[in-house]
Design an enzyme around this catalytic site. Structure first.
Site, PDB file in Angstrom:
ATOM      1  N   LYS A  10      31.192  40.444  33.604  1.00  0.00           N
ATOM      2  CA  LYS A  10      29.919  40.611  33.277  1.00  0.00           C
ATOM      3  C   LYS A  10      29.211  39.396  34.011  1.00  0.00           C
ATOM      4  CE  LYS A  10      26.284  39.908  29.468  1.00  0.00           C
ATOM      5  NZ  LYS A  10      25.330  40.846  30.106  1.00  0.00           N
ATOM      6  N   LYS A  15      31.943  33.650  36.940  1.00  0.00           N
ATOM      7  CA  LYS A  15      32.990  33.875  37.555  1.00  0.00           C
ATOM      8  C   LYS A  15      32.849  33.164  38.869  1.00  0.00           C
ATOM      9  CE  LYS A  15      30.913  37.874  38.022  1.00  0.00           C
ATOM     10  NZ  LYS A  15      30.114  37.819  37.041  1.00  0.00           N
ATOM     11  N   LYS A  41      24.039  37.555  46.702  1.00  0.00           N
ATOM     12  CA  LYS A  41      23.376  36.137  46.222  1.00  0.00           C
ATOM     13  C   LYS A  41      24.023  35.151  46.869  1.00  0.00           C
ATOM     14  CE  LYS A  41      23.921  35.983  41.884  1.00  0.00           C
ATOM     15  NZ  LYS A  41      24.621  37.247  41.408  1.00  0.00           N
ATOM     16  N   ASP A 126      27.528  42.976  38.444  1.00  0.00           N
ATOM     17  CA  ASP A 126      27.341  44.375  38.152  1.00  0.00           C
ATOM     18  C   ASP A 126      27.964  44.945  39.126  1.00  0.00           C
ATOM     19  OD1 ASP A 126      25.436  43.775  35.844  1.00  0.00           O
ATOM     20  OD2 ASP A 126      24.835  42.275  37.454  1.00  0.00           O
TER      21      ASP A 126
END
Ligand SMILES: Nc1ncnc2c1ncn2[C@@H]1O[C@H](COP(=O)(O)OP(=O)(O)OP(=O)(O)O)[C@@H](O)[C@H]1O
Ligand SMILES: [Mg+2]
Lengths: 273, 346
Positions: A10, A15, A41, A126
């Protein structure tokens, strides 16, 4: 033999933090490591690079237009010799970040960048389109680790990624498997048991419980991994343990995703009012 | 989806909305159509349109440009490329630019409408059919017609007629037009504009001045209703088809325009009889055609001819062609009978 692993889970579950600490710990244990941030990002390798935002593959492509890139322009050496790559991508809200990941992989492939004792793919949370499933494709990560806490929506996201893995594994040449579940805790009651039971239920196992700890944020603010910033801390030892687990892990499962009802019932069973 | 149809459906229900839209926008005189997508989307269509033009001795190339997107624009977004291309295109001095989106720009979500909405000094229409979205060729052309209709304003009716939705890729497009024009002239009615066939922007802006719209075929009734609502112009839903159909067309047009159609109908009926009399060799011939392939109007047109010439349907008879679309008006029947005579060795 080269090991290629990917961390999925998620959004915001941890992560990138876990990847960076894992890479740092693996490197200290003598492995040659390549960490690839698969996220526009570009925040995967920040702590390994001591806060430096390295040029992303997509930045370079955008500036140059052509594809005449060299290895040294895309790969940067960070803490303890960990080699870092950031895929990068478009500005938020335009273009196609997924295609950017695919293009990055093609470039890395062409440059012969994808070799190390362990390649760590850190994918954004995502997994919105095929591009972000790229690391799971043939020839890349054969071991997927799910990062989850005990929160229902985090388990839900992990369960969805199981669906992707089991779908992919039905392809004849696919070697992508679920290698284990990493619990990055939110310090909920009986969280370790819950995530461990979830892992069993999907046909896998929980390989490491990572407590939630303030030292992670402290390290982050100091632009360091925990492993580097506080090597004597309990948390650093947890990441070193994770590294050993992953190096020795031989489990490769085709997961059995849970039905939503079963998942809810499982989480409900651990509810304490 | 092609695998659902084998052999593939090559009627306009399938295909690409882009091709449909182009068949309309490239008919606006002194306009340029900009395809926002990879060069290939433009290339296929330019080739197709040019081949059709050449077959009709029209030498000019369709005025189509492409934003020529490459992987980079797909990753980082194509809006800047589109803006740049529109700017360049305005320098070529067109009256109108039509911007068509393609599959890939639709997928990555480029805001084509937003970019076109800027201040460009001339109208820049965004047609966001995105290739795969919302149907096939016909829906693309219908959408383009509806968008272009936005360029005109309501006006007082002057007793003329607009011809709406001519199929610019159809083989006999000019013949169908001339025949419809001839029939209307029998009642002294003129054509205001062809929407759209070699039509300029100033002409399109005058569309509201007609008193009746005649649609090419009932497939674009949605457009007929749209124009009726916007411009208060009633519509006939088809060009004239078949012998009786042609006479009915005159009658209905007369009704809408408040004209006495009886003399025109009489003249045309005589004309039709004269033509039939030239094909007496076809009398009694046994012919074969597949009525299931025909639209209801067209079927009526074909069967009328069979009756009028005492021909009989027979699975062993001479196979005769029935073109789709069915030829327009009495002249169309004349051309059809010529072909039937050849096929029936009469
Ligand atoms: N074990 C932990 N203890 C305390 N804080 C943690 C822990 N793990 C992660 N965090 C914090 O959680 C925040 C989000 O982590 P991170 O950026 O690694 O998530 P992510 O899964 O990579 O997110 P994304 O899906 O957006 O890529 C960070 O601020 C990080 O410091
Ligand atoms: Mg991350």
């Amino acid at each position: 033999m080269m090991k290629q692993i990917a961390l999925y889970g998620k959004g915001g579950i941890g992560k990138s933090t876990t990847s960076a600490n894992l890479s740092a710990a693996l490197s200290e244990q003598g492995c040659d490591i390549l960490q690839i941030g698969c996220d526009p990002k570009r925040d995967s390798t920040r702590m390994l690079m001591h806060g430096r935002l390295i040029p992303t593959v997509m930045d370079l492509v955008r500036e140059r237009g052509d594809r005449s890139l060299t290895l040294n322009e895309v790969v940067y050496e960070g803490y303890h010799g960990v080699r870092c790559v950031e895929a990068g991508g478009p500005e938020p809200g335009v273009g196609c970040a997924g295609r950017g990941i695919i293009a990055t992989f093609q470039i890395l492939e062409k440059l012969g960048a994808l070799h190390a004792d362990v390649v760590v793919y850190d994918v954004l949370g995502d997994v919105v389109c095929g591009g972000f499933a790229m690391p799971m494709r043939e020839g890349y990560a054969e071991e997927v680790y799910l990062v989850t806490s005990g929160e229902l929506m985090s388990l839900y996201a992990a369960n969805n990624i199981c669906k992707a893995i089991s779908r992919l594994s039905s392809r004849a040449r696919s070697r992508c498997r679920l290698a284990g579940v990493i619990c990055n805790a939110k310090n909920l009651p009986r969280e370790e048991e819950l995530v461990s039971e979830f892992a069993e239920k999907i046909g896998s196992t929980m390989i490491q419980f990572i407590p939630r700890d303030q030292v992670v944020q402290n390290a982050e603010l100091n632009k360091r991994t925990v492993v580097e910033y506080a090597p004597a801390s309990r948390q650093a030892e947890v990441y070193r343990s994770l590294a050993r687990q992953i190096l020795n892990n031989r489990r490769l499962d085709i997961p059995i995703p849970l039905e939503m009802d079963d998942l809810e019932a499982l989480a409900y069973g651990y509810l304490r009012e | 989806m092609i695998w659902k149809h084998w052999p593939m459906d090559i009627s306009g229900n399938e295909g690409c909305t882009l091709t449909g839209a182009l068949s309309v926008t490239t008919e606006v005189a002194n306009s340029i159509t900009l395809i926002h997508g990879p060069a290939g989307c433009a290339h296929h269509n330019v080739s197709l349109l040019q081949a059709v033009h050449l077959a009709r001795d029209r030498i000019s190339m369709p005025r189509i440009r492409s934003t020529d997107l490459k992987e980079e624009e797909i990753i980082f977004g194509g809006e800047n490329a589109l803006e740049e291309a529109i700017r360049e295109t305005t320098r070529m001095g067109p009256d109108l630019i039509c911007v068509l989106s393609t599959c890939v720009t639709g997928t990555i979500g480029d805001d084509v409408g937003g970019v076109c909405g800027g201040d460009w000094g001339i109208p820049v229409l965004a047609l966001e059919n995105a290739g795969f979205l919302g149907g096939g060729f016909y829906s693309g052309s219908l959408q383009a017609l509806i968008s272009l209709a936005g360029l005109c304003n309501p006006a007082a009716g002057n007793g003329t007629v607009n011809l709406i939705g001519e199929k610019s890729l159809e083989y006999e497009v000019e013949e169908q037009y001339l025949e419809t024009k001839r029939l209307l002239a029998l009642m002294g009615v003129g054509v205001n504009i062809r929407f759209v066939r070699h039509t300029s922007l100033p002409e399109i802006r005058r569309m509201g001045e007609a008193s009746l719209n005649v649609l090419r075929d009932p497939g674009i009734s949605a457009l007929g209703s749209h124009l009726q609502a916007r411009l208060s112009i009633p519509y006939l839903d088809s060009f004239p088809v078949g012998m009786e159909g042609t006479l009915r067309f005159l009658e209905k047009a007369g009704d809408y325009l408040d004209l006495d159609s009886s003399r025109a109908i009489k003249t045309e009926r005589t004309h039709q009889r004269k033509i039939l009399s030239k094909f007496s060799q076809l009398k009694g011939k046994r012919i074969r055609l597949d009525p299931s392939l025909l639209a209801p109007n067209d079927r009526e047109g074909a069967f009328e001819l069979l009756d009028a010439l005492d021909m009989a349907l027979d699975p062993q008879g001479f196979r005769v062609p029935v073109p789709d679309p069915f030829p327009v008006g009495t002249s169309g029947l004349l051309r059809l009978l010529h072909r039937w005579r050849r096929f029936a060795h009469a």
